[in-house]
Design a protein around this motif. Structure first.
Motif, short mmCIF file in Angstrom:
data_model
loop_
_atom_site.label_atom_id
_atom_site.label_comp_id
_atom_site.label_asym_id
_atom_site.label_seq_id
_atom_site.Cartn_x
_atom_site.Cartn_y
_atom_site.Cartn_z
N TYR A 29 0.78 -1.31 0.09
CA TYR A 29 -0.13 0.11 -0.03
C TYR A 29 0.77 1.29 -0.03
CZ TYR A 29 -3.34 3.45 1.53
OH TYR A 29 -4.15 4.87 1.39
N ALA A 30 0.36 2.30 -0.89
CA ALA A 30 0.99 3.54 -0.83
C ALA A 30 0.20 4.41 -1.25
CB ALA A 30 2.50 3.61 -1.63
N GLU A 31 0.18 5.78 -0.75
CA GLU A 31 -0.68 6.80 -1.36
C GLU A 31 0.19 8.32 -1.77
OE1 GLU A 31 -2.33 9.04 2.51
OE2 GLU A 31 -3.39 6.70 2.02
N LEU A 32 -0.55 9.15 -2.44
CA LEU A 32 0.04 10.43 -2.84
C LEU A 32 -0.77 11.30 -2.30
CD1 LEU A 32 2.52 11.81 -4.58
CD2 LEU A 32 0.92 11.64 -6.61
N PRO A 33 -0.09 12.42 -1.56
CA PRO A 33 -1.36 13.25 -0.97
C PRO A 33 -1.93 14.19 -1.83
CG PRO A 33 0.89 13.33 0.27
CD PRO A 33 1.13 12.31 -0.71
N ALA A 34 -3.23 14.36 -1.75
CA ALA A 34 -4.08 14.99 -2.69
C ALA A 34 -3.28 16.24 -3.29
CB ALA A 34 -5.45 15.31 -2.00
N ASP A 35 -2.80 17.00 -2.42
CA ASP A 35 -2.27 18.38 -2.99
C ASP A 35 -0.63 18.20 -3.21
OD1 ASP A 35 -4.71 20.08 -2.30
OD2 ASP A 35 -4.11 19.88 -0.18
N PHE A 64 -4.65 10.39 -12.13
CA PHE A 64 -4.02 9.27 -12.99
C PHE A 64 -5.28 8.42 -13.72
CE2 PHE A 64 -0.66 9.81 -9.74
CZ PHE A 64 0.08 10.62 -10.63
N SER A 65 -4.89 8.06 -15.07
CA SER A 65 -6.29 7.49 -15.75
C SER A 65 -5.39 6.37 -16.55
CB SER A 65 -6.79 8.41 -16.87
OG SER A 65 -5.82 9.07 -17.56
N GLY A 66 -3.93 6.19 -16.50
CA GLY A 66 -3.31 4.99 -17.09
C GLY A 66 -1.87 4.71 -16.53
N VAL A 67 -1.46 3.55 -16.54
CA VAL A 67 -0.19 3.15 -15.89
C VAL A 67 0.63 2.20 -16.98
CG1 VAL A 67 -1.03 1.38 -14.32
CG2 VAL A 67 1.15 2.46 -14.07
N ALA A 705 -4.56 1.66 -9.02
CA ALA A 705 -4.65 2.78 -8.28
C ALA A 705 -5.89 3.48 -9.04
CB ALA A 705 -3.17 3.62 -8.91
N ASN A 706 -6.54 4.60 -8.21
CA ASN A 706 -7.55 5.18 -8.59
C ASN A 706 -7.20 6.64 -9.02
OD1 ASN A 706 -6.52 6.18 -5.84
ND2 ASN A 706 -8.02 7.58 -5.92
N ASP A 707 -8.19 7.11 -10.01
CA ASP A 707 -8.09 8.52 -10.24
C ASP A 707 -8.86 9.23 -9.33
OD1 ASP A 707 -8.57 11.05 -11.63
OD2 ASP A 707 -9.46 10.27 -13.18
N ASN A 708 -8.27 10.51 -8.68
CA ASN A 708 -8.92 11.01 -7.81
C ASN A 708 -9.68 12.44 -7.99
OD1 ASN A 708 -6.89 12.77 -8.35
ND2 ASN A 708 -6.23 13.34 -6.17
N ASN A 709 -9.78 12.38 -9.37
CA ASN A 709 -10.78 13.69 -9.81
C ASN A 709 -10.44 14.95 -8.96
OD1 ASN A 709 -12.15 12.45 -11.96
ND2 ASN A 709 -13.06 11.09 -10.02
N TYR A 710 -9.09 15.25 -8.92
CA TYR A 710 -8.71 16.38 -8.15
C TYR A 710 -9.39 17.64 -8.57
CZ TYR A 710 -5.72 19.80 -5.49
OH TYR A 710 -5.44 20.73 -4.75
N VAL A 720 -13.43 15.01 2.63
CA VAL A 720 -11.91 14.55 2.61
C VAL A 720 -11.53 14.56 1.04
CG1 VAL A 720 -10.33 12.95 2.98
CG2 VAL A 720 -12.08 13.35 4.68
N LYS A 721 -10.51 15.34 0.89
CA LYS A 721 -9.93 15.22 -0.64
C LYS A 721 -9.35 13.93 -0.89
CE LYS A 721 -8.44 20.05 -1.25
NZ LYS A 721 -7.25 20.90 -1.60
N ASP A 722 -9.76 13.49 -1.95
CA ASP A 722 -9.52 11.95 -2.32
C ASP A 722 -7.79 12.01 -2.85
OD1 ASP A 722 -12.00 10.97 -2.10
OD2 ASP A 722 -12.40 11.20 -4.27
N THR A 723 -7.08 11.03 -2.15
CA THR A 723 -5.82 10.98 -2.44
C THR A 723 -5.64 9.92 -3.83
OG1 THR A 723 -5.62 9.11 -1.16
CG2 THR A 723 -5.10 11.28 -0.22
N ASN A 724 -4.45 9.83 -4.25
CA ASN A 724 -4.47 8.66 -5.13
C ASN A 724 -3.70 7.52 -4.22
OD1 ASN A 724 -3.99 10.32 -8.14
ND2 ASN A 724 -4.86 8.26 -8.04
#
Length: 744
Positions: A29-35, A64-67, A705-710, A720-724
């Motif tokens: 598991y890992a995440e990238l902060p929303a901001d 993100f929409s592709g990897v 991974a998700n797309d967070n629609n920032y 809560v802002k969605d993270t990736n």
């Protein structure tokens, strides 16, 4: 494994509740902060198409929409189009970001996401043929108002292919982000099972008879303007031997008390013709009324058409139109062609040939050919001749047309399943319609006719199920033109819920080559969905920049959400996110594009669990299998469907769709180590509205991974802002990977 961990896995497997599904375990598991921002101009100034103050001093990394794998052990992630809509994203720059991912794999570990360099997508060589946001700048950096990138691959030559939703288009970039070719549109590949592979014909049944009195020049004119390919005149003959258009030789039917029960002219109101009432035997039934063959053309021209179904269609147009001759109908077609350029055909029916020969002493088949030849209207691409009887069609084929030097396609009409052609009955031939539709019977029809025109019940049965009639007729080489499709609820089976388009689509998907309809405008609208050369979303530049007045054939932003490359590097697989207009609800087209030839083919259709779902991404397993993300539109506690499916490219379901097998339920992931901060009771949920990234790492591990629609919210809380979030999933059973699939 501890007893507790084993129980958690068993519980997760039971919660999946879908046969064949694997219980998956969160392995990292890992995440990238929303901001999280990257260098670039300030952004976020646009809202609902209006420009204000920039909200962000830089470019948000996320969405993100592709990897795909990068060669140095890092990953390339494709940015989405920006702030959720075309009119909000004119200052969001389209990029691929290089990320280094370090998963948390133990309770005491730490997950980490590091953002490295990016590749800026741009069009300095002006390959895009319409105006883009940065039209005048030398670099022409591409933005989320230009394209909505939703998937990408790295080709064997190092170039990048990106799938877009706005067109939808395929975009081809150099390794450093320069657009190499003009955007490739998506061809409309319906894969219709028609005999010719072309979209079906729209045949105006008695003209636009649902909106005007049938068999009038006005009904035919309206039908042509509505988009009909052919207009249908039923032909009977006057006392002085002229072919005119009426559905039956009797133009007003009387009951035993002399009351009119059905009429197509106002003859019963004309006292001068009161003495013309006669009783005649029409195909075995005594009928009392006024008969066309007892009137001269001059007498008929004093009459006016009336609506045959006034209780249903009203009397607005009664008394306005004449009874037209075949020659006048042809003149109308020619006049319309001169004025508009539209070339339509004529589809005459010779009505009751046996009766006409006996009562009027006229061979109407001969008279039809004589009239068509006299009028110079004998192009076989613009004429079909039809009949419910068989003998006159055989005579046309064997004798009448060869003698006239004419060769026109003939169509054998077919009534209900309990009936029989009257000419067979009249000569004591025991064959019924069911005999004519056996494989032998259909092959016999094909010896003199080009097509068959069955009542629509032969195509779709009383339970709403598609039969094999079209397949059998096509096997005999026969076109299939069923009748009659009508808009009124009176005529629509209940399963269509008063939607006439649904009935037409079912027949079209069954493979019919044409359809008779009283409402040709509806037929033309439905067929146009299959005839359009391209699939287009509402965000297509042809619509947004005013270059086209056509209709979109795909839902908003319903383009290539899934794009991947075959393991051998030769074929792109491109899966649309939404259903193309005309396709069965909840079925998505999967395309294959040969990179060497740029040729598109339709691999098949992906069946969604529910029509309101969407797909998020695709990735290869081997030459015959993909993994597909399927998701509903819910997030947080409202999320119900977030799944990975293994999709076969070769196996099909009974309805012809591609077969899929549940691989993982992303709302029910075992997390015995508690790697994710949101895990509750040993179960991790991935409840984001958009989950748009999946890639196979090895035979038992996939990365999602998700797309967070920032700066979207809702996945982990309303405020809560969605993270990736990046999750490594361990499968209980290994995938059968092709060489080259997985981290190399």
């Amino acid at each position: 494994m501890s007893v507790k961990a084993l129980m958690i896995r068993l519980s997760a497997a039971l919660l999946l509740g879908v046969g064949g599904a694997q219980a998956v375990t969160l392995a990292g598991y890992a995440e990238l902060p929303a901001d999280t921002f990257a260098p670039g101009p300030a952004s976020g100034a646009w809202r609902d198409g209006l420009r204000g103050q920039a909200r962000f001093q830089g470019q948000p990394v996320q969405g993100f929409s592709g990897v795909q794998f990068a060669p140095d052990g890092t990953y390339l992630f494709l940015s989405d189009n920006g702030y959720g809509a075309k009119n909000n994203s004119a200052d969001y720059l389209l990029r691929l970001y290089r990320l280094t991912l370090t998963p948390k794999t133990a309770p005491t570990g730490t997950g980490k996401v590091e953002v490295g360099a990016f590749i800026q997508l741009r069009d300095p060589e002006r390959r895009v043929p319409w105006a883009i946001v940065n039209e005048a700048s030398p670099e022409r950096l591409l933005t989320g108002a230009d394209f909505d990138p939703e998937g990408f691959v790295v080709a064997p030559d190092g170039t990048l292919w990106v799938g877009d939703e706005f067109g939808p288009y395929l975009l081809h970039f150099s390794a450093d982000g320069v657009l190499l070719d003009a955007p490739m549109p998506t061809p409309n590949l319906p894969g219709l099972p028609t005999l010719t592979g072309r979209p079906p014909l729209v045949i105006a049944h008695r003209g636009s008879s649902g909106t005007r009195p049938e068999h009038t020049l006005e009904a035919y004119r309206v039908a042509i303007e509505a988009g009909a390919d052919f207009i249908e005149p039923d032909l009977v003959v006057t006392k002085d031997g002229v072919l005119v258009a009426r559905h039956e030789p009797v133009m007003a039917v009387l009951d035993g008390s002399g009351k009119v029960t059905e009429a197509t002219t106002d003859v019963a109101t004309r006292p001068e013709f009161a003495g013309r009432v006669k009783t005649k035997n029409l195909d075995g039934q005594d009928v009392t009324g006024y008969w066309i063959e007892d009137f001269t053309l001059a007498e008929l021209k004093t009459l006016r058409a009336v609506e045959r179904l006034p209780a249903l269609r009203g009397r607005t147009f009664d008394g306005q139109f004449e009874v037209p001759t075949l020659s006048e109908i042809i003149a109308l077609i020619r006049d319309t062609e001169t004025r508009t350029g539209r070339r339509v055909g004529i589809y005459p029916e010779t009505k009751h040939p046996t009766f006409m020969t006996a009562q009027a002493g006229v061979n109407t088949s001969q008279l039809v050919i004589d009239t068509l030849k006299k009028e110079g209207f004998t192009d076989p691409a613009r004429v079909f001749i039809q009949s419910f009887e068989t003998g006159n069609l055989r005579d046309l084929h064997a004798t009448i047309m060869p003698a006239a030097g004419v060769k026109l396609p003939l169509v054998q009409l077919l009534g209900g399943q309990t009936g029989a052609p009257y000419d067979l009955t009249a000569r004591k031939d025991p064959r019924r319609n069911t005999d004519l539709t056996t494989p032998e019977g259909l092959r016999d029809i094909a010896t003199y006719a080009s097509g068959i025109g069955p009542s629509k019940g032969w195509i779709i049965d009383g339970k709403g199920q598609t039969t094999d009639f079209v397949t059998r007729a096509h096997a005999a080489g026969l076109l299939v033109h069923p009748y009659t499709f009508r808009n009124e609820p009176t005529f629509l089976p209940a399963q269509y819920a008063n939607n006439p388009e649904a009935e037409m689509r079912q027949a079209i998907l069954a493979g019919v080559d044409g359809l008779f309809t009283d409402f040709p405008a509806t037929g033309a609208k439905v067929v146009a969905e299959y005839a359009a050369p391209e699939v287009r979303s509402p965000q297509h530049p042809a619509f947004t920049q005013g270059a086209s007045s056509g209709a979109a054939t795909l839902g908003s932003s319903g383009g290539f959400e899934g794009l991947t490359l075959s393991p051998d590097g030769k074929t792109l697989h491109a899966l649309l996110e939404k259903t193309v207009a005309g396709d069965a609800p909840g079925q998505l087209r999967l395309h294959a594009i040969d990179l060497a030839t740029r040729r598109w083919t339709l691999t098949g259709r992906y069946p969604l669990d529910a029509p309101g779902n969407a797909i998020g991404d695709i990735t290869p397993v081997n030459a015959s299998e993909l993994i597909v993300i399927e998701r509903d539109g819910g997030s947080g506690d409202a999320a119900r469907t977030k799944r990975l499916y293994r999709l076969s490219l070769t196996d099909r379901n009974a309805d012809g769709t591609l077969k899929k097998t549940l691989l993982a339920d992303l709302l029910n992931i075992a997390d015995p180590q508690g790697l994710a901060p949101s895990t509750t009771g040993g179960v991790f949920r991935f409840p984001y509205v958009t989950i748009e990234n999946v890639i196979v790492l090895d035979a038992t591990t996939v990365l999602v991974a998700n797309d967070n629609n920032y700066p979207g919210t809702g996945g982990r809380g309303a405020a809560v802002k969605d993270t990736n979030e990046f999750i490594w999933l361990k499968l209980d059973a290994p995938l059968t990977l092709a060489p080259g699939v997985g981290r190399r």
